[in-house]
Design a protein around this motif. Structure first.
Motif, mmCIF file in Angstrom:
data_model
loop_
_atom_site.group_PDB
_atom_site.id
_atom_site.type_symbol
_atom_site.label_atom_id
_atom_site.label_comp_id
_atom_site.label_asym_id
_atom_site.label_seq_id
_atom_site.Cartn_x
_atom_site.Cartn_y
_atom_site.Cartn_z
ATOM 1 N N LEU A 71 0.553 2.161 -17.261
ATOM 2 C CA LEU A 71 1.306 1.077 -16.612
ATOM 3 C C LEU A 71 2.160 1.665 -15.496
ATOM 4 C CD1 LEU A 71 2.273 -0.975 -19.792
ATOM 5 C CD2 LEU A 71 0.769 -1.735 -17.935
ATOM 6 N N GLY A 72 1.509 2.451 -14.645
ATOM 7 C CA GLY A 72 2.187 2.994 -13.463
ATOM 8 C C GLY A 72 1.953 2.084 -12.274
ATOM 9 N N THR A 73 1.901 2.659 -11.078
ATOM 10 C CA THR A 73 1.770 1.847 -9.858
ATOM 11 C C THR A 73 0.574 0.896 -9.938
ATOM 12 O OG1 THR A 73 2.649 3.724 -8.623
ATOM 13 C CG2 THR A 73 1.560 1.996 -7.341
ATOM 14 N N ILE A 74 -0.595 1.436 -10.230
ATOM 15 C CA ILE A 74 -1.802 0.588 -10.183
ATOM 16 C C ILE A 74 -1.927 -0.251 -11.457
ATOM 17 C CG2 ILE A 74 -4.301 0.555 -9.724
ATOM 18 C CD1 ILE A 74 -2.494 1.819 -7.475
ATOM 19 N N ASN A 121 -9.974 6.374 -10.960
ATOM 20 C CA ASN A 121 -9.709 7.811 -11.036
ATOM 21 C C ASN A 121 -10.830 8.631 -10.387
ATOM 22 O OD1 ASN A 121 -9.172 10.416 -11.866
ATOM 23 N ND2 ASN A 121 -8.520 9.807 -13.921
ATOM 24 N N LYS A 122 -10.630 8.960 -9.102
ATOM 25 C CA LYS A 122 -11.671 9.715 -8.370
ATOM 26 C C LYS A 122 -11.809 11.128 -8.872
ATOM 27 C CE LYS A 122 -7.649 9.184 -6.536
ATOM 28 N NZ LYS A 122 -6.895 8.410 -5.596
ATOM 29 N N ALA A 163 -4.601 2.856 -0.146
ATOM 30 C CA ALA A 163 -3.735 3.235 -1.270
ATOM 31 C C ALA A 163 -2.708 2.132 -1.479
ATOM 32 C CB ALA A 163 -3.037 4.562 -0.972
ATOM 33 N N THR A 178 -5.318 -1.568 -4.340
ATOM 34 C CA THR A 178 -6.101 -0.855 -5.351
ATOM 35 C C THR A 178 -6.386 -1.769 -6.542
ATOM 36 O OG1 THR A 178 -4.976 1.143 -4.621
ATOM 37 C CG2 THR A 178 -6.240 1.303 -6.647
ATOM 38 N N ILE A 199 5.634 5.847 -21.742
ATOM 39 C CA ILE A 199 7.019 5.427 -21.980
ATOM 40 C C ILE A 199 7.046 3.906 -21.985
ATOM 41 C CG2 ILE A 199 9.395 5.520 -21.098
ATOM 42 C CD1 ILE A 199 8.468 8.175 -19.696
ATOM 43 N N GLU A 213 -0.749 10.997 -5.066
ATOM 44 C CA GLU A 213 -1.158 11.357 -6.421
ATOM 45 C C GLU A 213 0.041 11.917 -7.183
ATOM 46 O OE1 GLU A 213 -4.430 10.778 -7.618
ATOM 47 O OE2 GLU A 213 -4.216 9.658 -5.766
#
Ligand code: NDP
Ligand code: HSE
Length: 442
Positions: free
Chosen positions: A11-14, A105-106, A307, A312, A46, A191
């Motif tokens: 549950l980060g940016t993307i 995830n590249k 980005a 995304t 977290i 990243e």
């Protein structure tokens, strides 16, 4: 209305962007799909953070990602934690449990894509990774499906939003490299380890995926020639601009040999001089561009945000919708993940770096003494490297000054041999900046 049940990792940016798009576009998605996409569970390291999204508070949250990839009530897992591990193990476990997977995830696909595709095929599940290349631009779908009638002749890409953002701000605002990198991190472009961005590794991940999809070969990330932008200074950007060029971090892939005789693939990532008049030179900020030439279609170019949360998330959900449309029984009708039937994908060799042919921009630091330029050009002449332009603007009695040259085409191996002779000359310092040039028909 039937539904597809989604589990989310990260549950980060993307990840937050994906949750947000599922709320804001819920009705539109259902109207396009005839099905609902329902977020059932999500994992993050977290969980105490204030996610500020109603949808998140109504889903089952866990700090153990294994709960999501093994959950009975999940049909499709979206992997948005990033990196090689534990992303690889989690994706493999999800597939083992019969779940479709979508990832942005590249790094994961470039390094472990081949084993993931094999397991997915064996288990009869789909794998989507549109967001891994070009952010919000549907460039993989274009290459895999829209251009599928073409033999691909070249792929050029501005594939890293962070680097394009940095180069744009350095050129337009004279901004400091470190400050702009920090800004890109704050905007959620970079990243987790930003050296992946600035040293060209992220672009190499993406190029290796594009090249394999374009030419029907296996993904060979470790063989991409890779240089980043960290040595580019404001003075280089200005010197290049005076010559009529702009610096872009490009990924370049080309086949060598014709049709079924194709034997080797050229793959390289480096800061590149592109003519100011070229379309790709106009692509600025965090925008990406992917320029693909096919033998029937000729040149095509795809431009968009490379980005950031919203673009995304748009690509991630497009993959989810493609799979949801045909699931559970029709995933075999989706195009193969790498655009070729598995048994037809080949083991093409990568062209050795020394055999790559280019025009070059060279910046030498020299003591301003008589005969220095003559000594350098004499070595270049020994190696049959001819010059298109040469300039020395600064004069200084005691400090080294820059000399800038543009060469005509030569092989990288030949150029490197000449450079090593030149840097051993008296009055020439070892610090040489070598940039490669592409003309885009200009
Ligand atoms: P973030 O770092 O913002 O988000 C990742 C989240 O996953 C973090 O909250 C992180 O927690 C959490 N996480 C890490 N490990 C685990 C784990 N084992 N279990 C549960 N949660 C975990 O990254 P982004 O959202 O920016 O990127 C996600 C993916 O999308 C990456 O693969 C990236 O390359 C790709 N991508 C990103 C784009 C962008 O513009 N940001 C664009 C295109 C693709 P913690 O912070 O505590 O480590
Ligand atoms: N860090 C990557 C970039 C994210 O800046 O392009 C998009 O893949």
């Amino acid at each position: 209305m039937s539904e597809i049940r989604v589990g989310l990792l990260g549950l980060g940016t993307i990840g937050i962007g994906v949750a947000r798009i599922l709320i804001e576009q819920q009705e539109l998605i259902s109207r396009r799909l005839g099905k609902q996409v329902r977020l059932v569970t999500a994992a993050d390291r977290i969980l105490g953070r204030d996610f500020d999204l109603d949808l998140i508070s109504s889903v089952r949250l866990t700090d153990d990602a294994n709960d999501v990839v093994t959950a009975d009530d999940v049909d499709l897992v979206i992997e948005l934690i990033g990196g090689y591990e534990p992303a690889r193990s989690l994706v493999m476990t999800a597939i083992e449990h019969g779940k479709h997977v979508v990832t942005a995830n590249k790094a994961l696909i470039a390094k472990h894509g081949e084993e993931i595709f094999l397991l997915a095929a064996e288990k009869g599940v789909a794998i989507g990774f549109e967001a891994a290349v070009g952010g919000g631009i549907p460039c993989l779908k274009a290459l895999r499906e829209g251009l599928s009638a073409n033999a691909i002749e070249s792929v050029y890409g501005i594939l890293n939003g962070t680097c394009n953002f940095i180069l744009t701000k350095m050129e337009n605002e004279g901004a400091d490299y470190a400050d702009v990198l920090r800004e890109a991190q704050e905007l959620g472009y970079a990243e987790a380890d930003p050296t992946f961005d600035v040293e060209g590794i992220d672009t190499a991940h993406k190029l290796s995926i594009l090249a394999a999809m374009a030419f029907g070969s296996r993904i060979r990330f470790d063989e991409v020639f890779t240089e980043g932008i960290s040595r580019i200074s404001a003075a280089d950007i200005e010197a290049v601009s005076e010559l009529g060029y702009r610096i872009k971090l490009l990924g370049i892939a080309k086949p060598h040999g014709d049709g079924s005789d194709m034997k080797r693939i050229e793959m390289r990532v480096h800061p590149t001089l592109v003519p100011l008049s070229a379309q790709i030179a106009q692509v600025s900020d965090s925008y990406n561009a992917v320029q693909i030439c096919g033998d029937f279609v000729e040149q095509t170019i795809y431009i968009g945000r490379g980005a950031g949360e919203r673009p995304t998330a748009s690509a991630v959900i497009a993959d989810v919708m493609d799979i949801a449309r045909v699931a559970p029984d029709g995933v075999a009708h989706l195009a193969p993940p790498m655009g070729f039937v598995e048994s037809e994908r080949s083991e093409l060799e990568t062209l050795p770096v020394a055999d790559i042919e280019c025009e070059y921009y060279l910046r030498f630091m020299v003591q301003d003494k008589p005969g220095v330029i003559a000594a350098i050009t004499s070595v270049l002449s020994d190696h049959r490297i001819s010059l298109e332009a040469l300039s020395q603007k600064e004069r200084h009695a005691t400090q080294a000054v820059p000399i800038v040259m543009l060469t005509h085409e030569t092989a990288e191996g030949n150029l490197q041999a000449a450079i090593s002779r030149i840097t051993s000359l008296t009055n020439v310092e070892e610090d040489v900046l070598i940039l490669r040039k592409e003309n885009f028909g200009a």
